[in-house]
Design a protein around this motif. Structure first.
Motif, PDB file in Angstrom:
ATOM      1  N   TYR A 289      61.670  24.850  46.140  1.00  0.00           N
ATOM      2  CA  TYR A 289      60.354  24.948  45.508  1.00  0.00           C
ATOM      3  C   TYR A 289      59.230  25.201  46.502  1.00  0.00           C
ATOM      4  O   TYR A 289      58.123  25.587  46.118  1.00  0.00           O
ATOM      5  N   GLN A 290      59.477  24.993  47.804  1.00  0.00           N
ATOM      6  CA  GLN A 290      58.395  25.103  48.780  1.00  0.00           C
ATOM      7  C   GLN A 290      58.979  25.408  50.159  1.00  0.00           C
ATOM      8  O   GLN A 290      60.069  24.956  50.499  1.00  0.00           O
ATOM      9  N   ARG A 291      58.219  26.170  50.943  1.00  0.00           N
ATOM     10  CA  ARG A 291      58.644  26.565  52.289  1.00  0.00           C
ATOM     11  C   ARG A 291      57.789  25.829  53.318  1.00  0.00           C
ATOM     12  O   ARG A 291      56.566  25.773  53.200  1.00  0.00           O
ATOM     13  N   HIS A 292      58.427  25.254  54.341  1.00  0.00           N
ATOM     14  CA  HIS A 292      57.746  24.511  55.403  1.00  0.00           C
ATOM     15  C   HIS A 292      57.906  25.237  56.735  1.00  0.00           C
ATOM     16  O   HIS A 292      58.946  25.833  56.999  1.00  0.00           O
ATOM     17  N   GLU A 293      56.892  25.126  57.584  1.00  0.00           N
ATOM     18  CA  GLU A 293      57.008  25.633  58.943  1.00  0.00           C
ATOM     19  C   GLU A 293      56.293  24.688  59.892  1.00  0.00           C
ATOM     20  O   GLU A 293      55.102  24.398  59.723  1.00  0.00           O
ATOM     21  N   LEU A 294      57.035  24.178  60.885  1.00  0.00           N
ATOM     22  CA  LEU A 294      56.474  23.283  61.889  1.00  0.00           C
ATOM     23  C   LEU A 294      56.108  24.115  63.109  1.00  0.00           C
ATOM     24  O   LEU A 294      56.949  24.407  63.958  1.00  0.00           O
ATOM     25  N   THR A 295      54.841  24.513  63.192  1.00  0.00           N
ATOM     26  CA  THR A 295      54.419  25.438  64.252  1.00  0.00           C
ATOM     27  C   THR A 295      54.456  24.804  65.634  1.00  0.00           C
ATOM     28  O   THR A 295      54.573  25.509  66.640  1.00  0.00           O
ATOM     29  N   ARG A 296      54.359  23.464  65.701  1.00  0.00           N
ATOM     30  CA  ARG A 296      54.396  22.773  66.994  1.00  0.00           C
ATOM     31  C   ARG A 296      55.665  23.117  67.770  1.00  0.00           C
ATOM     32  O   ARG A 296      55.630  23.292  68.989  1.00  0.00           O
ATOM     33  N   GLY A 334      49.311  18.560  44.315  1.00  0.00           N
ATOM     34  CA  GLY A 334      49.100  19.239  43.030  1.00  0.00           C
ATOM     35  C   GLY A 334      49.309  20.733  43.185  1.00  0.00           C
ATOM     36  O   GLY A 334      49.916  21.392  42.333  1.00  0.00           O
ATOM     37  N   GLU A 335      48.832  21.279  44.310  1.00  0.00           N
ATOM     38  CA  GLU A 335      49.042  22.693  44.608  1.00  0.00           C
ATOM     39  C   GLU A 335      50.524  22.973  44.870  1.00  0.00           C
ATOM     40  O   GLU A 335      51.056  24.019  44.498  1.00  0.00           O
ATOM     41  N   GLY A 336      51.203  21.997  45.509  1.00  0.00           N
ATOM     42  CA  GLY A 336      52.628  22.138  45.738  1.00  0.00           C
ATOM     43  C   GLY A 336      53.411  22.191  44.439  1.00  0.00           C
ATOM     44  O   GLY A 336      54.373  22.963  44.302  1.00  0.00           O
ATOM     45  N   LEU A 337      53.012  21.381  43.464  1.00  0.00           N
ATOM     46  CA  LEU A 337      53.664  21.421  42.153  1.00  0.00           C
ATOM     47  C   LEU A 337      53.471  22.771  41.479  1.00  0.00           C
ATOM     48  O   LEU A 337      54.395  23.319  40.872  1.00  0.00           O
TER      49      LEU A 337
END
Length: 425
Positions: A289-296, A334-337
């Motif tokens: 449902y959502q894409r994550h990116e850890l830029t650190r 809420g935006e993630g939903l």
């Protein structure tokens, strides 16, 4: 000797001495401790904040300007203001402190009742929060703001504009506008506006500082609109206690021919546990449902770290069509939903732009003062790669400009949602 000690203790009580609280008081911080706290704060943001690439912020200059102020600090109150001013240079409404002063700005969007942006050089109202002072004082989308508390808008805006930038950025000016309109925790606001060429003066806090103590009748509202179910979340997406009553309410609506999930009053966001619990009731198989990116990690190693978060089905599945309602007070989780339901192809998203809060936040605490702060550390996106903050509802409901008339629909977005569900029958 023991008798003499007892007399002294009794005398102390008679004099009103309270050894407990006195012993609990901490000594004031030294100048060196303030400097160490600020260095921790500055370095943590430099290392972890994930949106520098899209900002004009000169973070080195922020430290250079703050250093002379640190040499004269003598109170926690002054230190809080220094930290607030430093964070404002990021012009990011998702970055903030865990504490505030009475003259600190209210949180955007949680503590606000108006949303405005610059359009062709004018500060145009984009949305007003239902039931609060802005709406009650007659403010409507399409109106143009000209002054705040008797000060010309451009002059009133100046103290809130970032000062450590490499170049201009329209987003920084809009951030300053929202900060200005949010007001502080103690000063009633007065706005001068133009509507169809006519002047209007609005006093959104005339009935009291309602934004200081926002309360709801419950975590959510559930009812039937004919054959359609309606569930509205009241800013409780961070409360795991929402899950069980939400399940019960949804189960009671299983026989409806469609459902409206209203997320327009979720400005404070929440957590993924609650979000996944909600989405899990509408799907039949695991899906991202959502894409994550850890830029650190890329900054430190040159290797990108990206992953998809998965939702698993749970409980009885609601199978009828679903519409998700969103607006300017749909924030963070809420935006993630909203992007999640869209990615899962399980609902039509209807409404306006959302709060556009950047990324997933992590929390930190300063070693000496204990002051907490939050910053976006993970970039969050739709599974198709679109940044969450740029998502626009596929079914867009443009707020009507000018003052509402009796002939207009009281809730255009809800009416649009019902039309979508009617078309599915």
């Amino acid at each position: 000797m023991k008798k003499r000690l007892l007399i002294l203790l009794v005398a102390g009580i008679g004099l009103g001495l309270k050894p407990g609280p006195v012993a609990a008081q901490k000594p004031p911080l030294t100048r060196q401790q303030y400097q160490q706290d600020f260095d921790f704060f500055w370095n943590t943001i430099r290392t972890n904040y994930c949106y520098f690439a899209s900002k004009q912020t000169d973070w080195e200059q922020v430290r250079a300007r703050s250093r002379p102020q640190l040499d004269t600090l003598s109170s926690r109150r002054a230190f809080v203001r220094l930290l607030e001013n430093s964070l404002a240079e990021l012009y990011d409404n998702h970055a903030g402190l865990s504490t505030n002063r009475p003259d600190s700005r209210r949180l955007v969007p949680t503590g606000t009742d108006i949303w405005a942006e610059f359009v062709n050089g004018q500060a145009v109202v984009q949305a007003v929060r239902p039931g609060f002072g802005a709406e009650r004082s007659g403010v409507r989308p399409g109106m143009v703001l000209t002054a705040v508390n008797g000060v010309d808008l451009n002059d009133a805006l100046r103290p809130f504009l970032p000062t450590s930038q490499r170049g201009s950025d329209a987003a920084a000016r809009n951030f300053a506008l929202l900060q200005l309109l949010a007001g502080d925790h103690r000063t009633p606001r007065t706005w001068s506006l133009l509507v169809s060429g006519r002047a209007l003066t609005a006093h959104p806090d005339e009935a009291g500082m309602a934004l200081e103590n926002i309360s709801y009748s419950g975590r959510f509202e559930a009812r039937r609109l004919g054959r359609v179910g309606y569930l509205k979340i009241n800013n409780s997406l961070g409360d795991n206690g929402l899950i069980v009553p939400f399940d019960s309410a949804l189960t009671a609506l299983m026989d409806t021919q469609g459902l409206v999930l209203d997320l327009r009053e979720t400005p404070s966001g929440g957590n993924t546990t609650v979000a996944r619990a909600i989405m899990g009731r509408f799907i039949k198989a695991e899906a991202p449902y959502q894409r994550h990116e850890l830029t650190r990690e890329e900054t430190q190693t040159g290797v990108r770290r990206i992953w998809l978060e998965i939702v698993a089905p749970r409980g009885p599945r609601y199978t009828a069509p679903v519409v998700v309602l969103v607006g300017r007070w749909t924030g963070s989780m809420g935006e993630g939903l909203a992007i999640g339901f869209d990615a899962l192809q399980r609902a039509k998203v209807v409404g306006t732009e959302m709060a556009r809060l950047h990324g997933g936040i992590y929390s930190y605490s300063l070693p000496h003062s204990g002051i907490g702060f939050n910053i976006p550390v993970e970039r969050l996106s739709h599974v198709n790669g679109q940044p969450r903050e740029s998502f626009r509802p596929p079914i867009y409901v443009d707020p009507k400009p000018g003052a509402a008339s009796k002939a207009e629909v009281a809730d255009p977005a809800l009416e649009a949602a019902l039309q979508v569900l009617r078309s599915k029958r």
